[in-house]
Design an enzyme around this catalytic site. Sequence first.
Site, PDB file in Angstrom:
ATOM      1  N   ARG A  56       0.840  -1.197   0.000  1.00  0.00           N
ATOM      2  CA  ARG A  56       0.000   0.000   0.000  1.00  0.00           C
ATOM      3  C   ARG A  56       0.870   1.241   0.000  1.00  0.00           C
ATOM      4  O   ARG A  56       1.772   1.386   0.816  1.00  0.00           O
ATOM      5  CB  ARG A  56      -0.916   0.011   1.229  1.00  0.00           C
ATOM      6  CG  ARG A  56      -1.803   1.249   1.308  1.00  0.00           C
ATOM      7  CD  ARG A  56      -2.531   1.299   2.631  1.00  0.00           C
ATOM      8  NE  ARG A  56      -3.496   0.230   2.755  1.00  0.00           N
ATOM      9  CZ  ARG A  56      -4.733   0.297   2.304  1.00  0.00           C
ATOM     10  NH1 ARG A  56      -5.149   1.371   1.668  1.00  0.00           N
ATOM     11  NH2 ARG A  56      -5.565  -0.716   2.471  1.00  0.00           N
ATOM     12  N   GLN A  78      -8.314  -5.261  16.220  1.00  0.00           N
ATOM     13  CA  GLN A  78      -7.566  -6.291  15.496  1.00  0.00           C
ATOM     14  C   GLN A  78      -6.067  -6.018  15.624  1.00  0.00           C
ATOM     15  O   GLN A  78      -5.573  -4.996  15.144  1.00  0.00           O
ATOM     16  CB  GLN A  78      -7.966  -6.318  14.023  1.00  0.00           C
ATOM     17  CG  GLN A  78      -7.239  -7.398  13.226  1.00  0.00           C
ATOM     18  CD  GLN A  78      -7.596  -7.350  11.752  1.00  0.00           C
ATOM     19  OE1 GLN A  78      -8.396  -6.546  11.325  1.00  0.00           O
ATOM     20  NE2 GLN A  78      -6.968  -8.218  10.978  1.00  0.00           N
ATOM     21  N   GLU A  96      -0.552  -1.523   8.811  1.00  0.00           N
ATOM     22  CA  GLU A  96       0.044  -0.177   8.848  1.00  0.00           C
ATOM     23  C   GLU A  96      -0.999   0.901   9.124  1.00  0.00           C
ATOM     24  O   GLU A  96      -0.721   1.879   9.814  1.00  0.00           O
ATOM     25  CB  GLU A  96       0.774   0.129   7.529  1.00  0.00           C
ATOM     26  CG  GLU A  96       1.516   1.458   7.580  1.00  0.00           C
ATOM     27  CD  GLU A  96       2.474   1.656   6.420  1.00  0.00           C
ATOM     28  OE1 GLU A  96       2.988   2.783   6.283  1.00  0.00           O
ATOM     29  OE2 GLU A  96       2.722   0.695   5.674  1.00  0.00           O
ATOM     30  N   GLU A 129      -1.636 -10.741   2.948  1.00  0.00           N
ATOM     31  CA  GLU A 129      -2.529 -10.186   3.970  1.00  0.00           C
ATOM     32  C   GLU A 129      -3.193  -8.917   3.458  1.00  0.00           C
ATOM     33  O   GLU A 129      -4.391  -8.704   3.652  1.00  0.00           O
ATOM     34  CB  GLU A 129      -1.739  -9.908   5.254  1.00  0.00           C
ATOM     35  CG  GLU A 129      -2.609  -9.759   6.498  1.00  0.00           C
ATOM     36  CD  GLU A 129      -3.085  -8.346   6.738  1.00  0.00           C
ATOM     37  OE1 GLU A 129      -3.923  -8.141   7.614  1.00  0.00           O
ATOM     38  OE2 GLU A 129      -2.622  -7.424   6.014  1.00  0.00           O
ATOM     39  N   ASN A 130      -2.434  -8.073   2.784  1.00  0.00           N
ATOM     40  CA  ASN A 130      -2.995  -6.819   2.288  1.00  0.00           C
ATOM     41  C   ASN A 130      -3.961  -7.042   1.141  1.00  0.00           C
ATOM     42  O   ASN A 130      -5.000  -6.382   1.059  1.00  0.00           O
ATOM     43  CB  ASN A 130      -1.865  -5.872   1.858  1.00  0.00           C
ATOM     44  CG  ASN A 130      -1.290  -5.101   3.029  1.00  0.00           C
ATOM     45  OD1 ASN A 130      -1.852  -4.114   3.459  1.00  0.00           O
ATOM     46  ND2 ASN A 130      -0.187  -5.578   3.569  1.00  0.00           N
TER      47      ASN A 130
END
Length: 302
Positions: A56, A78, A96, A129-130
Site C-alpha cells: 500500500r 484487530q 500499517e 494479507e494486504n
Amino acid sequence: MTKAIKKQALGRGLSALLKDPENDITSVEDKNADKVVGNIIELEISAIEINPFQPRSNFNEESLRELATSIKELGVIQPITVRKLDFNKYQLISGERRLRASTLVGLTTVPAYIRIANDNESLVMALVENIQRHDLDPIEIALSYQRLIDEIQLTQEQMSERVGKKRSTIANYLRLLKLDPIIQTGIRDGFISMGHGRAIINIEDLDIQTDIYQKIVSQNLSVRETETLVKNYHESLKPKPEGEEKPKSASSFVVKETQKNTFNDYFGAKVDVKVAGNGKGKITIPFNSEADFNRIIKLING
C-alpha cells in the site's frame, strides 16, 4: 474481569518477557518462544519499523482519521502482525493503517502478533494479507501480484492458492500493468474504474490508449461505452474486402467535364477542380505572369 482485559494483561506480561535480554527469542526453538509466537503482545510503537515490502502506498487521510477516532474510543480491536528483527526491535508485516491511526491518537503501545520469518516469508505475508484484507486500489493489487512473481517466483496458480482468488482474476489484475502509466495513475486516483482499464488494455498502441482515456474522462463514458469505442477502433483497422468501395458521402458530387471546360473557357487557363468525399473542394486557377494574374483579377471583378 472481561476476556479483553485478561488478554491485555497477558500481553503486557509477555511484553516484559521480551524486554529481558536473558530471554531474547530469535527462533521458535528458543526458551519461552511458545509463549510469544502466536500470542497477542503489547509492543511499544517506537520499537516497530515500517515494512519496506508494504504494497500500500496511498492512505486516505479521512479514512485514517475515522479509524483513529474508533481506536481512541474502542482501542485496537484487530492486532497488527510483526516479525522480530533483533532484541526489542520489530518490523511490521501487516496493519500499517492501524499503526498509523494508533500513533495519531497518541498511543505508545499497540497489540501485536509476533512472527519469526525471513524476508521472503515477510514479503509473502505482507502482500497476501494486504490483498485479502485491505481496500488496495486495482493497480496496487496488480503490483502486489507482480512482486510475488518477480521476487518470490510464485506462479499464477500458486498465487491463486495463497490468496484464494481465481487464476483468471489474478491475470486480469496483472494485465492492467500493460496500460500506459498515465492511465494506471487514472485508475489509482479514481478517474476511471478497473472495468475501463480492462477495456482499454485490448489496444496495444499506447497513444491510442491515452486518446481513449481522455475521451472517457472528458465525456464521462461508462464501461459499456468504452467497450464500444474500443470495438469500433478495431473494426476501423480491418481491411476492406477486395472490390468493396468505400461508400461516398451523400453530400459529395462529381464535377462534369463540361463544367470544367466552362471554367477553362472563361479564365483562358486550365482550371483544376477537386471535390472531397464530404462535398467540399477547391478551384485552382493557374497564371503565367503578373500581367496574366491581373487579367484574371479583372475577369473576377467583372
